[in-house]
Scaffold this active site. Structure first.
Site, PDB file in Angstrom:
ATOM      1  N   ALA A 164      51.699  77.469   1.414  1.00 58.25           N
ATOM      2  CA  ALA A 164      51.505  78.103   0.226  1.00 58.25           C
ATOM      3  C   ALA A 164      49.887  77.991  -0.528  1.00 58.25           C
ATOM      4  O   ALA A 164      49.419  76.967  -0.183  1.00 58.25           O
ATOM      5  CB  ALA A 164      52.524  78.001  -0.996  1.00 58.25           C
ATOM      6  N   GLY A 216      55.475  76.771   3.366  1.00 59.16           N
ATOM      7  CA  GLY A 216      55.755  78.194   3.358  1.00 59.16           C
ATOM      8  C   GLY A 216      55.630  78.732   4.847  1.00 59.16           C
ATOM      9  O   GLY A 216      56.371  79.638   5.347  1.00 59.16           O
ATOM     10  N   GLU A 267      58.446  77.815   6.814  1.00 61.98           N
ATOM     11  CA  GLU A 267      59.549  78.660   6.514  1.00 61.98           C
ATOM     12  C   GLU A 267      59.532  80.146   6.895  1.00 61.98           C
ATOM     13  O   GLU A 267      60.753  80.677   7.363  1.00 61.98           O
ATOM     14  CB  GLU A 267      59.702  78.516   4.966  1.00 61.98           C
ATOM     15  CG  GLU A 267      60.020  77.362   4.293  1.00 61.98           C
ATOM     16  CD  GLU A 267      59.859  77.015   2.590  1.00 61.98           C
ATOM     17  OE1 GLU A 267      60.832  76.603   2.177  1.00 61.98           O
ATOM     18  OE2 GLU A 267      58.872  77.601   2.424  1.00 61.98           O
ATOM     19  N   GLU A 277      55.663  69.372   1.300  1.00 62.76           N
ATOM     20  CA  GLU A 277      56.122  69.832  -0.111  1.00 62.76           C
ATOM     21  C   GLU A 277      56.454  68.493  -0.745  1.00 62.76           C
ATOM     22  O   GLU A 277      55.848  68.311  -1.934  1.00 62.76           O
ATOM     23  CB  GLU A 277      57.058  70.754  -0.268  1.00 62.76           C
ATOM     24  CG  GLU A 277      56.716  72.302   0.057  1.00 62.76           C
ATOM     25  CD  GLU A 277      57.031  72.626   1.501  1.00 62.76           C
ATOM     26  OE1 GLU A 277      56.955  73.755   1.766  1.00 62.76           O
ATOM     27  OE2 GLU A 277      57.153  71.590   2.323  1.00 62.76           O
TER      28      GLU A 277
END
Length: 259
Positions: free
Chosen positions: A65, A110, A113, A133
């Site tokens: 991200a 992300g 993900e 994270e």
């Protein structure tokens, strides 16, 4: 629709979505998520598309991200900003067509993900995957805590998420996080080869097989078996089933029409 952060190309029934923010290692932000969600919706509706590839190119998939965008956000702001990623990821995961993630370089946070929303993951030998994270005092918020354990088991998922460590492509293959590892220069060609194989099958059968697996994972075994039986039976009302079996009897290649 004109996209600014992704590229979408369609060739011979195969759509390729390429993340296109090389200046920030394809970092994901709300605009990327909005465009991914829109692309997924358009490709779902496009009957000419039989398979989809998601990639970041040959150097990097997505380095996670956009932290600069998130650093000063409040809890309320983050809750609102996460919605585009949830919509995009759910649309990709539930596309009624096979989706392949072609992963080179970093696929972190992300970005990793996003790969989990695909049906199959192919990694280049230079790929590095992980969920860093926890090192920022947060946790994976784009489905990582839910999709990862379902894919590789809770023990390995906890190890990756709690440590925040990156793992190389071969380790990702060993634990089942990716399906295949290939030389970096062959990544997209291998993804297209696999997509072409999927696209050549009966589209309705592929769609129902994907639904059986995805929906069945949310059910207990008995209900999952009943759902499979229903889908199996319904396929006998399709033209593709008749063509496929007739071609087998006649010892020729089937000509599926997705009907």
């Amino acid at each position: 629709m004109a996209y600014e952060t992704i590229l979408v190309e369609i060739e011979e029934g195969i759509a390729t979505i390429t993340l296109n923010r090389p200046e920030v290692l394809n970092a994901l932000n709300s605009q990327v998520f909005n465009e991914l969600g829109e692309a997924a919706a358009q490709l779902t509706a496009d009957q000419s598309v039989r398979a989809v590839i998601i990639t970041g190119g040959e150097k990097v998939f997505a380095a996670g991200a956009d932290i600069k965008q998130m650093a000063s956000a409040t809890a309320v702001e983050v809750s609102s900003s996460v919605r585009p990623s949830m919509i995009a990821f759910n649309r990709i995961e539930n596309m009624p067509k096979p989706v392949i993630a072609a992963i080179a370089g970093y696929a972190l946070g992300g970005g990793c993900e996003l790969t989990l929303t695909a049906d199959v993951r192919i990694a280049a030998e230079n790929a590095q995957l992980g969920f860093p994270e926890i090192k920022l005092g947060i946790l994976p918020g784009g489905g990582g805590t839910q999709r990862l354990p379902r894919l590789i088991g809770p023990g390995k998922a906890k190890e990756l998420i709690f440590s925040g460590d990156f793992i190389p492509a071969e380790e990702a293959l060993r634990i089942g996080l990716v399906n295949k590892v290939v030389p970096a220069g062959q990544l997209l060609a291998e993804a297209r080869k696999m997509a072409g194989k999927f696209a050549a099958r009966g589209a309705v059968a592929v769609q129902m097989a994907k639904s059986c697996i995805n929906e069945g994972l949310q059910m207990d075994l008995d209900r999952g078996l009943q759902y499979e039986h229903k889908c199996f039976s319904l396929l006998f009302a399709t033209e593709d089933q008749k063509e496929g079996m007739q071609a087998f009897v006649e010892k020729r290649k089937p000509n599926f029409k997705g009907k």
